[in-house]
Enzyme design. Structure first.
Site, short mmCIF file in Angstrom:
data_model
loop_
_atom_site.label_atom_id
_atom_site.label_comp_id
_atom_site.label_asym_id
_atom_site.label_seq_id
_atom_site.Cartn_x
_atom_site.Cartn_y
_atom_site.Cartn_z
N GLY A 5 162.40 96.00 114.96
CA GLY A 5 162.46 96.70 116.47
C GLY A 5 162.84 98.56 115.92
O GLY A 5 162.28 99.20 117.07
N THR A 7 159.51 100.18 114.04
CA THR A 7 158.44 100.56 114.70
C THR A 7 157.30 100.11 114.95
O THR A 7 158.16 98.55 115.29
CB THR A 7 157.77 100.17 112.96
OG1 THR A 7 157.85 99.09 112.33
CG2 THR A 7 158.26 101.70 112.02
N ASP A 55 167.56 91.57 107.09
CA ASP A 55 166.41 90.84 106.64
C ASP A 55 166.19 89.53 107.11
O ASP A 55 167.48 88.36 107.47
CB ASP A 55 167.13 90.41 105.22
CG ASP A 55 165.43 89.42 104.59
OD1 ASP A 55 164.47 89.15 104.88
OD2 ASP A 55 165.24 90.05 103.43
N ARG A 57 164.68 86.75 106.52
CA ARG A 57 165.50 85.53 105.77
C ARG A 57 166.12 85.68 105.34
O ARG A 57 166.11 84.10 104.66
CB ARG A 57 163.74 86.00 105.10
CG ARG A 57 162.70 86.40 105.13
CD ARG A 57 161.74 86.83 103.86
NE ARG A 57 162.33 88.09 103.53
CZ ARG A 57 161.94 88.95 102.76
NH1 ARG A 57 160.96 88.71 102.35
NH2 ARG A 57 162.20 90.03 102.48
N PHE A 87 149.12 90.52 105.25
CA PHE A 87 148.31 91.67 104.66
C PHE A 87 146.44 91.49 104.36
O PHE A 87 146.47 89.98 104.80
CB PHE A 87 148.33 91.74 102.96
CG PHE A 87 149.04 89.92 102.25
CD1 PHE A 87 147.92 89.60 101.49
CD2 PHE A 87 150.11 89.46 102.55
CE1 PHE A 87 148.18 87.73 101.20
CE2 PHE A 87 150.75 88.41 101.84
CZ PHE A 87 149.12 87.39 101.03
N SER A 95 148.42 84.03 96.34
CA SER A 95 149.60 83.31 95.58
C SER A 95 150.41 82.80 96.38
O SER A 95 150.80 82.87 97.36
CB SER A 95 150.23 84.47 94.64
OG SER A 95 151.02 84.99 95.86
N TYR A 137 144.83 84.80 117.13
CA TYR A 137 144.42 83.80 115.65
C TYR A 137 145.20 82.76 115.40
O TYR A 137 145.54 82.34 114.89
CB TYR A 137 143.91 84.26 114.06
CG TYR A 137 144.57 85.33 114.14
CD1 TYR A 137 146.32 84.91 112.85
CD2 TYR A 137 144.88 86.82 113.96
CE1 TYR A 137 146.41 85.73 112.87
CE2 TYR A 137 145.88 87.86 113.01
CZ TYR A 137 146.97 87.20 112.89
OH TYR A 137 147.80 88.60 111.34
#
Length: 166
Positions: A5, A7, A55, A57, A87, A95, A137
Site C-alpha cells: 500500500g 506505492t 513481509d 511471505r 522482473f 533461477s 496474463y
C-alpha cells in the site's frame, strides 16, 4: 488493509478510499516508504492512515499486521491483496530462487493474508471482503514474466476456489 500500500496501485487505491471517507491500513516491507505515504495522506486526511511494516511471505508478520490493525481501528472490513513482485527475464535465464521469490510474494502472500484474516472474520462471526489484484496474463500467460504469470494465475484459481466455498 492494503498490502503493498505504500506505492503504485496500492497507494492510488488507498488515496481513493480516503477520498471516499474511509480509513486504511497500509503495509509493505519498507517502513520508510510507508511513513512517507502516510505523511502525504495525513496532509488531507489526518489520522485516517495506519501503517505496519511486514513481509507477506512471513506468517508472523502477517499476523502482526492484522493484530495491530485491529487494535488500532477495532476491525478490518476489507483486505486488498496488492503486494507483488516481478522482473523481466527470458524463461531460460530464470533461477529457481528468482521463481520462488515471486511465487512467495504474490501467491503465498495472498494466501497468508486471506486465510489469516478470513479465519478471524469467521471466528468473530463478522463479514469481510477480499479483493485480489491479478492481471490479464494470469489467464493468457506471457513471455518474460513467467513467475508473475504463474503466481497471478494461482491467485485467480485460489480466489475462485475460496469463492466457491463461501
Amino acid at each position: 488493509l492494503i498490502t503493498g500500500g505504500g506505492t503504485g496501485l496500492g497507494k492510488s487505491i488507498g488515496e481513493y478510499i480516503l477520498k471516499l471517507g474511509g480509513s486504511i491500513i497500509i503495509t509493505s516491507r519498507k517502513n520508510d516508504v510507508l511513513e512517507k505515504t502516510k505523511n502525504e495522506f495525513d496532509e488531507n486526511f489526518p489520522g485516517k492512515t495506519f501503517t505496519v511494516s511486514g513481509d507477506v511471505r512471513k506468517i508472523e508478520d502477517v499476523e502482526n499486521v492484522i493484530n495491530q490493525g485491529i487494535k488500532h481501528f477495532g476491525y478490518i472490513h476489507c483486505l486488498l491483496n496488492n503486494a507483488a513482485g516481478n522482473f523481466i527475464s527470458p524463461t531460460e535465464r530464470l533461477s529457481s530462487k528468482g521463481f520462488d521469490v515471486i511465487i512467495d510474494i504474490v501467491l503465498k502472500g495472498t494466501c497468508n493474508y486471506t486465510l489469516t484474516l478470513g479465519k478471524q472474520w469467521i471466528k468473530d462471526k463478522k463479514p469481510g471482503a477480499v479483493l485480489n489484484i491479478t492481471t490479464t496474463y494470469s489467464f493468457t500467460g506471457s513471455g518474460y514474466v513467467v513467475p508473475s504469470a504463474a503466481a497471478k494465475g494461482g491467485v485467480t484459481a485460489f480466489t475462485r476456489s475460496i469463492g466457491s466455498e463461501w
